[in-house]
Design a protein around this motif. Structure first.
Motif, PDB file in Angstrom:
ATOM      1  N   LEU A 320       0.834  -1.203   0.000  1.00 56.82           N
ATOM      2  CA  LEU A 320       0.000   0.000   0.000  1.00 56.82           C
ATOM      3  C   LEU A 320       0.869   1.253   0.000  1.00 56.82           C
ATOM      4  N   PRO A 321       0.348   2.363  -0.515  1.00 53.64           N
ATOM      5  CA  PRO A 321       1.142   3.602  -0.502  1.00 53.64           C
ATOM      6  C   PRO A 321       1.377   4.137   0.909  1.00 53.64           C
ATOM      7  N   HIS A 322       0.433   3.907   1.813  1.00 53.93           N
ATOM      8  CA  HIS A 322       0.572   4.358   3.207  1.00 53.93           C
ATOM      9  C   HIS A 322       0.130   3.207   4.120  1.00 53.93           C
ATOM     10  N   PRO A 323       1.053   2.312   4.502  1.00 52.41           N
ATOM     11  CA  PRO A 323       0.683   1.065   5.187  1.00 52.41           C
ATOM     12  C   PRO A 323       0.075   1.226   6.576  1.00 52.41           C
ATOM     13  N   GLY A 324       0.511   2.215   7.373  1.00 51.27           N
ATOM     14  CA  GLY A 324      -0.020   2.363   8.726  1.00 51.27           C
ATOM     15  C   GLY A 324       0.597   1.384   9.701  1.00 51.27           C
ATOM     16  N   ALA A 325      -0.244   0.786  10.553  1.00 50.64           N
ATOM     17  CA  ALA A 325       0.280  -0.087  11.606  1.00 50.64           C
ATOM     18  C   ALA A 325      -0.680  -1.229  11.888  1.00 50.64           C
ATOM     19  N   THR A 326      -0.115  -2.365  12.318  1.00 46.74           N
ATOM     20  CA  THR A 326      -0.894  -3.522  12.752  1.00 46.74           C
ATOM     21  C   THR A 326      -0.481  -3.841  14.179  1.00 46.74           C
ATOM     22  N   LEU A 327      -1.423  -3.722  15.109  1.00 47.51           N
ATOM     23  CA  LEU A 327      -1.128  -3.930  16.528  1.00 47.51           C
ATOM     24  C   LEU A 327      -1.897  -5.143  17.041  1.00 47.51           C
ATOM     25  N   ARG A 328      -1.222  -5.948  17.861  1.00 46.58           N
ATOM     26  CA  ARG A 328      -1.850  -7.162  18.402  1.00 46.58           C
ATOM     27  C   ARG A 328      -1.565  -7.219  19.899  1.00 46.58           C
ATOM     28  N   PHE A 329      -2.570  -7.613  20.686  1.00 44.03           N
ATOM     29  CA  PHE A 329      -2.446  -7.572  22.144  1.00 44.03           C
ATOM     30  C   PHE A 329      -2.828  -8.918  22.741  1.00 44.03           C
ATOM     31  N   GLY A 330      -1.902  -9.487  23.500  1.00 39.12           N
ATOM     32  CA  GLY A 330      -2.136 -10.803  24.076  1.00 39.12           C
ATOM     33  C   GLY A 330      -1.400 -11.018  25.384  1.00 39.12           C
ATOM     34  N   HIS A 331      -0.548 -12.045  25.410  1.00 44.19           N
ATOM     35  CA  HIS A 331      -0.053 -12.552  26.695  1.00 44.19           C
ATOM     36  C   HIS A 331       1.438 -12.864  26.656  1.00 44.19           C
ATOM     37  N   ASP A 332       2.011 -12.985  27.859  1.00 45.78           N
ATOM     38  CA  ASP A 332       3.430 -13.340  27.981  1.00 45.78           C
ATOM     39  C   ASP A 332       3.716 -14.716  27.410  1.00 45.78           C
ATOM     40  N   THR A 333       2.732 -15.604  27.455  1.00 42.54           N
ATOM     41  CA  THR A 333       2.916 -16.962  26.947  1.00 42.54           C
ATOM     42  C   THR A 333       2.945 -17.009  25.423  1.00 42.54           C
ATOM     43  N   MET A 334       2.737 -15.864  24.776  1.00 43.76           N
ATOM     44  CA  MET A 334       2.954 -15.725  23.341  1.00 43.76           C
ATOM     45  C   MET A 334       4.253 -14.968  23.065  1.00 43.76           C
ATOM     46  N   VAL A 335       4.502 -13.926  23.849  1.00 43.86           N
ATOM     47  CA  VAL A 335       5.702 -13.107  23.633  1.00 43.86           C
ATOM     48  C   VAL A 335       6.966 -13.932  23.850  1.00 43.86           C
ATOM     49  N   MET A 336       6.981 -14.760  24.907  1.00 42.83           N
ATOM     50  CA  MET A 336       8.179 -15.548  25.204  1.00 42.83           C
ATOM     51  C   MET A 336       8.532 -16.510  24.069  1.00 42.83           C
ATOM     52  N   PRO A 337       7.618 -17.408  23.645  1.00 43.03           N
ATOM     53  CA  PRO A 337       8.009 -18.322  22.565  1.00 43.03           C
ATOM     54  C   PRO A 337       8.250 -17.614  21.234  1.00 43.03           C
ATOM     55  N   LEU A 338       7.557 -16.494  20.975  1.00 39.30           N
ATOM     56  CA  LEU A 338       7.820 -15.746  19.744  1.00 39.30           C
ATOM     57  C   LEU A 338       9.228 -15.167  19.765  1.00 39.30           C
ATOM     58  N   THR A 339       9.662 -14.661  20.914  1.00 38.36           N
ATOM     59  CA  THR A 339      11.031 -14.160  21.061  1.00 38.36           C
ATOM     60  C   THR A 339      12.043 -15.252  20.741  1.00 38.36           C
ATOM     61  N   CYS A 340      11.774 -16.454  21.235  1.00 38.24           N
ATOM     62  CA  CYS A 340      12.696 -17.567  20.991  1.00 38.24           C
ATOM     63  C   CYS A 340      12.593 -18.081  19.557  1.00 38.24           C
ATOM     64  N   LEU A 341      11.399 -18.090  18.997  1.00 39.28           N
ATOM     65  CA  LEU A 341      11.233 -18.507  17.601  1.00 39.28           C
ATOM     66  C   LEU A 341      12.026 -17.587  16.673  1.00 39.28           C
TER      67      LEU A 341
END
Length: 431
Positions: A320-341
């Motif tokens: 897109l010419p002006h993409p903006g932002a995509t924000l997602r809100f959840g839990h530590d049990t997602m942030v931790m494995p995503l960090t390691c992935l």
């Protein structure tokens, strides 16, 4: 306030260092709040970002963040230690220190009553501040009337965290167009269920590893002696291990609510006890959500759908010419494995001996405090449309390294390299 500012400075400083066992033990001695692991109130980032290569501007931001500071999730986490101490008080075997702790626990229970797991005022402030910094750091992403697409898991503390960030962004730019949603429809990537990985995470191998480590390293007798006058009473009537862990959780959660201004439980523990309890919690996080051999070595792949969605959403938005932002809100049990992935900052390690975790600098405290977040910031060169799209990843708003070919500017990676590497990694996993 002064104490909090000192703590935040210490946290900011420590985030850039390789945390050895000795240095982190010293930090906990000076700032006991650091022992809280995932209950740590969000530390202020350093504010330092490496300038983008010449001609490049941020055009799109993608994000996954944990909810902000909260109360303990279950009423029983407050009531269980209160009832244990109350029974001892009725039997006349509670020490003066024990009586003082009981009084404090009752105050904490009153503050959190029927708010189990809910966002605290501090949690709301954390997300307002994150959004404010996001807007000020990357103004070209949030310019004019671009779209901000936000999704949350269907848990109220996550929804309110999302709304606090969105309100702050709107306050800075009322022309932003906002889409926000929280639906079971999106849980396949926002909070992916996986029976196989869950079974491995809850295995006897994991439980036995934690239990055996605790038996070798955690001595509850000194703490019990500070709380109870009668050793025989403790032996017959008190689950010393459970009470120790309950009190540690309660001491850790204080920093997340308004009651932090009037009481603390950290005086109950010695610095060595806090460090040992931190180690146990740190190992728990590693065994359950990182690449620990004891839980199969594949726990980070629990976030495979989330990473694929981050990649596909980014490709769609970057067109897109002006993409903006995509924000997602959840839990530590997602942030931790995503960090390691993603292997951010080399956190995807395999360690059979959990005693060596701290020697390798692996710390859940640095990864999943309250309001933990991963931001993917995308850069284009508007004067050279054929130039590579670049991406930079921030972990808790600090620049993070990726296992990708380096460019001429630290922390900036080619998006094409990112996709090639991580799609290959995702394709290598067989469910």
């Amino acid at each position: 306030m002064k104490k909090q500012l000192i703590l935040l400075c210490a946290l900011t400083f420590s985030a850039s260092l390789h945390v050895t066992a000795q240095s982190f033990r010293k930090q906990i001695s000076e700032h006991p709040e650091l022992s809280a692991n995932n209950y740590l109130a969000y530390p202020a980032p350093s504010g330092k970002l490496t300038p983008a290569p010449s001609g490049y501007l941020p055009v799109y931001l993608s994000h996954y963040g944990r909810h902000g500071s909260r109360y303990l999730i279950h009423e029983q986490q407050y009531l269980r230690p209160i009832e244990t101490l109350q029974q001892a008080d009725s039997a006349g075997v509670l020490t003066n220190e024990g009586k003082d702790i009981l009084k404090k626990l009752r105050l904490m229970y009153t503050e959190s009553y029927k708010r189990w797991g809910e966002l605290t005022p501090l949690g709301a402030q954390q997300h307002q501040q994150i959004a404010r910094r996001m807007y000020r750091r990357f103004p070209s992403v949030f310019r004019d009337s671009v779209w901000v697409d936000a999704k949350s898991t269907d848990v109220i503390r996550c929804i309110l965290s999302m709304e606090n960030e969105l309100q702050e962004l709107i306050r800075h730019n009322p022309r932003l167009r906002i889409r926000h949603d929280a639906s079971a429809h999106d849980m396949y990537f926002m909070k992916q269920p996986d029976k196989k990985l869950s079974h491995q995470r809850d295995s006897s191998a994991v439980k036995n590893t934690i239990d055996e480590w605790g038996k070798r390293n955690i001595d509850t007798k000194p703490l019990m002696a500070r709380l109870f006058k009668d050793k025989e009473y403790v032996t017959k009537k008190v689950d010393a291990g459970q009470l120790t862990f309950d009190l540690f959780s309660l001491a850790s959660i204080v920093q997340n609510s308004e009651i932090r201004h009037s009481l603390s439980l950290y005086n109950l523990f010695t610095a060595d006890e806090l460090y040992q309890l931190w180690q146990r919690s740190n190992a728990w996080w590693y065994l359950r959500y990182a690449s620990a051999p004891q839980s199969g070595g594949n726990q980070p792949f629990s976030q495979r759908n989330l990473l694929r969605k981050i990649i596909t959403d980014a490709d769609s938005c970057l067109a897109l010419p002006h993409p903006g932002a995509t924000l997602r809100f959840g839990h530590d049990t997602m942030v931790m494995p995503l960090t390691c992935l993603l292997n951010l900052n080399n956190n995807d390690i395999k360690v059979s001996d959990i005693d060596s975790l701290t020697l390798k600098g692996w710390s859940s405290t640095r990864i999943v405090p309250m309001a933990a977040n991963i931001q993917f910031v995308f850069y284009k060169n508007p004067k050279n449309p054929k130039a590579d799209v670049l991406v930079k990843v921030l972990l808790n708003e600090e620049e993070a390294t990726l296992p990708l070919p380096k460019t001429s500017t630290p922390y900036y990676y080619r998006w094409s390299d990112f996709k090639k590497f991580y799609l290959s990694k995702l394709n290598s996993y067989h469910e």
